[in-house]
Design an enzyme around this catalytic site. Structure first.
Site, PDB file in Angstrom:
ATOM      1  N   ARG A 279     -53.567   1.340  -4.071  1.00  0.00           N
ATOM      2  CA  ARG A 279     -53.542   2.276  -2.942  1.00  0.00           C
ATOM      3  C   ARG A 279     -54.939   2.597  -2.392  1.00  0.00           C
ATOM      4  O   ARG A 279     -55.137   2.671  -1.185  1.00  0.00           O
ATOM      5  CB  ARG A 279     -52.892   3.578  -3.433  1.00  0.00           C
ATOM      6  N   ARG A 315     -41.286   5.474   1.310  1.00  0.00           N
ATOM      7  CA  ARG A 315     -41.937   6.540   0.539  1.00  0.00           C
ATOM      8  C   ARG A 315     -41.411   7.946   0.865  1.00  0.00           C
ATOM      9  O   ARG A 315     -41.185   8.737  -0.044  1.00  0.00           O
ATOM     10  CB  ARG A 315     -43.461   6.477   0.689  1.00  0.00           C
ATOM     11  N   TYR A 319     -39.847   9.528  -2.447  1.00  0.00           N
ATOM     12  CA  TYR A 319     -40.684  10.505  -3.172  1.00  0.00           C
ATOM     13  C   TYR A 319     -40.880  11.786  -2.382  1.00  0.00           C
ATOM     14  O   TYR A 319     -41.701  12.611  -2.759  1.00  0.00           O
ATOM     15  CB  TYR A 319     -42.090   9.930  -3.416  1.00  0.00           C
ATOM     16  N   CYS A 345     -28.066   4.884   8.362  1.00  0.00           N
ATOM     17  CA  CYS A 345     -26.968   5.829   8.153  1.00  0.00           C
ATOM     18  C   CYS A 345     -27.108   6.578   6.838  1.00  0.00           C
ATOM     19  O   CYS A 345     -26.277   6.431   5.930  1.00  0.00           O
ATOM     20  CB  CYS A 345     -25.646   5.060   8.201  1.00  0.00           C
ATOM     21  N   GLU A 346     -28.178   7.324   6.698  1.00  0.00           N
ATOM     22  CA  GLU A 346     -28.381   8.170   5.526  1.00  0.00           C
ATOM     23  C   GLU A 346     -29.199   9.380   5.969  1.00  0.00           C
ATOM     24  O   GLU A 346     -30.164   9.218   6.732  1.00  0.00           O
ATOM     25  CB  GLU A 346     -29.202   7.441   4.445  1.00  0.00           C
TER      26      GLU A 346
HETATM   27  N1  LLP Z   1     -51.891  -1.199 -12.398  1.00  0.00           N
HETATM   28  C1  LLP Z   1     -50.630  -1.046 -12.824  1.00  0.00           C
HETATM   29  C2  LLP Z   1     -50.256  -1.564 -14.137  1.00  0.00           C
HETATM   30  C3  LLP Z   1     -49.680  -0.391 -12.013  1.00  0.00           C
HETATM   31  O1  LLP Z   1     -48.435  -0.232 -12.454  1.00  0.00           O
HETATM   32  C4  LLP Z   1     -50.062   0.083 -10.737  1.00  0.00           C
HETATM   33  C5  LLP Z   1     -49.102   0.756  -9.861  1.00  0.00           C
HETATM   34  C6  LLP Z   1     -51.402  -0.111 -10.322  1.00  0.00           C
HETATM   35  C7  LLP Z   1     -52.282  -0.749 -11.187  1.00  0.00           C
HETATM   36  C8  LLP Z   1     -51.892   0.334  -8.979  1.00  0.00           C
HETATM   37  O2  LLP Z   1     -51.853   1.700  -8.826  1.00  0.00           O
HETATM   38  P1  LLP Z   1     -52.538   2.402  -7.552  1.00  0.00           P
HETATM   39  O3  LLP Z   1     -54.031   2.172  -7.660  1.00  0.00           O
HETATM   40  O4  LLP Z   1     -51.973   1.800  -6.353  1.00  0.00           O
HETATM   41  O5  LLP Z   1     -52.186   3.828  -7.714  1.00  0.00           O
HETATM   42  N2  LLP Z   1     -44.481   2.999  -5.056  1.00  0.00           N
HETATM   43  C9  LLP Z   1     -45.329   4.112  -5.429  1.00  0.00           C
HETATM   44  C10 LLP Z   1     -46.493   3.688  -6.297  1.00  0.00           C
HETATM   45  C11 LLP Z   1     -46.083   2.925  -7.535  1.00  0.00           C
HETATM   46  C12 LLP Z   1     -47.245   2.458  -8.352  1.00  0.00           C
HETATM   47  C13 LLP Z   1     -46.827   1.492  -9.400  1.00  0.00           C
HETATM   48  N3  LLP Z   1     -47.892   0.976 -10.201  1.00  0.00           N
HETATM   49  C14 LLP Z   1     -45.776   4.841  -4.168  1.00  0.00           C
HETATM   50  O6  LLP Z   1     -45.408   4.437  -3.072  1.00  0.00           O
HETATM   51  O7  LLP Z   1     -46.464   5.851  -4.263  1.00  0.00           O
END
Ligand code: LLP
Length: 417
Positions: A279, A315, A319, A345-346
């Site tokens: 992210r 998202r 969430y 439709c939700e």
């Molecule tokens: N490494 C591992 C093992 C992970 O599982 C993840 C994210 C990352 C790195 C990267 O994390 P970041 O730097 O992006 O925070 N769908 C959710 C986020 C799920 C994250 C899953 N794992 C959302 O939209 O907020």
């Protein structure tokens, strides 16, 4: 607008770098994801510079956004990759990523994926259970290869983020309990096709405080000394991803502050440090362009029904996440409060609640901070083709993914004879 340095209004019109978003909407249609090459490049370089005094490898977490143009851009900058499937591995290789800079995370790698990764000669498997370790050893033996492994430990730290994206608590499915890790490192010497090279942890995503990162790295630090005192040499420490971004009013640490907090204690070990940001590299580099189809007033609410929906950006529905929604042509007069909703439709199909806008049918809106976990979590729900993606580079605009067609969607389906 301070969170989006390359997205700004000029004469009341929203631009990405040097391109007006209305031009992109006209050329490529809506909905459409738009990314800034400059924001991605700057974010990568901020990580790289912050680590300048340490041997390090930044492994972009591919799940955040797997478009091969984005992977290729990062690969050209020298970035490595954190993958969680054979599919992500194939994308990275296709995008020109260096297999020697790939780490493979995830609780459920299957044998086919392990084979692919061993054949590609990736840097390391982040192994999440003893059962997985044994399976990997067996496959590596069958292939006459040695698998480099980090155990992903679960340090039992509260990441203080949304419970669905918190991964470092002992009740979560991720990692090996930290108290078991020492035993596994020291008793797995009979696994002749495994070479332990690192130690890994990832405690969650969208962390807005540094405390949990520091707590986790302290626990890792003491585990490393215990393991090394048994004669096992750890070459690298992988501290995962998780740095949060500003979506709304969050005060998030800068990349520099984050890296400093990781390095404070760990750098005394003089080991290579890996991180897996997703992210923080791509989130604020992207937005979702959408067009207002209809305005609808009910006795209770004003709805702006737009052409993007929860299948394009999940998202908010999943969430209750907040994404800023900006008009592409700004008009601050006669604003009203709108529910920004999609055609699905939700009732959960919304992009934003209670947003102040002056809106008319045909207006283009930008759903900000959607570069990470936007396109990558999109679906075809309601038989909606996935949207186009474009990348802006200065005053150039490149189509990096064509809009899907209904033919793409049904191509693999079959009617009974
Ligand atoms: N490494 C591992 C093992 C992970 O599982 C993840 C994210 C990352 C790195 C990267 O994390 P970041 O730097 O992006 O925070 N769908 C959710 C986020 C799920 C994250 C899953 N794992 C959302 O939209 O907020």
């Amino acid at each position: 607008m301070s969170g989006f340095p390359s997205f700004e209004y000029r004469d009341n019109e929203l631009y990405v770098e040097s391109v007006p978003l209305s031009h992109i909407a006209k050329t490529f249609g809506t909905p459409c994801y738009v990314y800034s090459k400059k924001v991605i490049t700057d974010a990568y370089q901020a990580f790289d510079t912050a680590f300048a005094d340490n041997d390090h490898l930044i492994c972009y977490s591919v799940k955040a956004n797997a478009n091969i143009a984005i992977l290729n851009l990062l690969a050209r900058l020298g970035c490595g990759f954190d993958i969680v499937s054979g599919g992500e591995l194939q994308r990275v290789l296709k995008a020109g990523g260096d297999p020697g800079k790939i780490v493979f995370s995830g609780v459920g790698k299957n044998t086919e994926e392990m084979r692919l990764a061993l054949t590609a000669k990736i840097l390391c498997f982040n192994v999440e259970s003893e059962a997985e370790l044994n399976a990997l050893n067996q496959i590596a033996a069958e292939m006459g290869k040695i698998a480099s492994v980090s155990l992903r430990v679960n340090p039992d730290v509260d990441a203080k983020t949304h419970p669905y994206i918190s991964t470092g608590l002992k009740e979560n499915k991720f990692g090996i309990p930290i108290d078991d890790a020492e035993r596994i490192y020291t008793t797995s010497q009979e696994l002749t096709h495994i070479r332990f090279t690192g130690l890994d942890c990832h405690i969650g995503s969208q962390l807005t405080e540094l405390g949990p990162f520091v707590q986790a790295s302290d626990r890792i630090l003491s585990l490393v000394s215990r393991i090394e005192s048994k004669g096992i040499e750890i070459e690298h420490l992988d501290l995962g991803g998780g740095l949060g971004i500003r979506y709304h009013e969050e005060e998030t640490p800068s990349i520099q502050e984050y890296v400093e907090s990781l390095c404070t204690n760990i750098s005394q070990l003089n080991k290579r440090i890996l991180i897996e940001p997703g992210r923080a590299l791509i989130g604020n580099a992207g937005l979702l362009l959408t067009r207002v189809e209809y305005l609808k007033q009910t006795p209770d609410k004003n709805f702006a029904i737009v052409d993007a929906a929860m299948n394009d950006l999940m998202r908010p529905a999943l969430y209750d996440a907040y994404h800023e929604i900006l008009p592409v042509i700004k008009n601050d007069i006669n604003k009203e409060t709108y529910q920004i909703v999609g055609p699905i439709c939700e009732t959960g199909d919304f992009l934003g609640h209670d947003r102040e806008l002056n809106s008319t049918s045909g207006d283009i809106l930008a759903v900000m901070s959607s570069g990470a976990y936007g396109m990558s979590m999109s679906s075809n729900y309601n038989t909606r083709p996935r949207v186009a993606e474009v990348m802006v580079d200065g005053d150039d605009v490149h189509l990096i993914r064509e809009r899907e067609t209904i033919d793409h969607l049904i191509a693999t389906e079959k009617i009974l004879p």
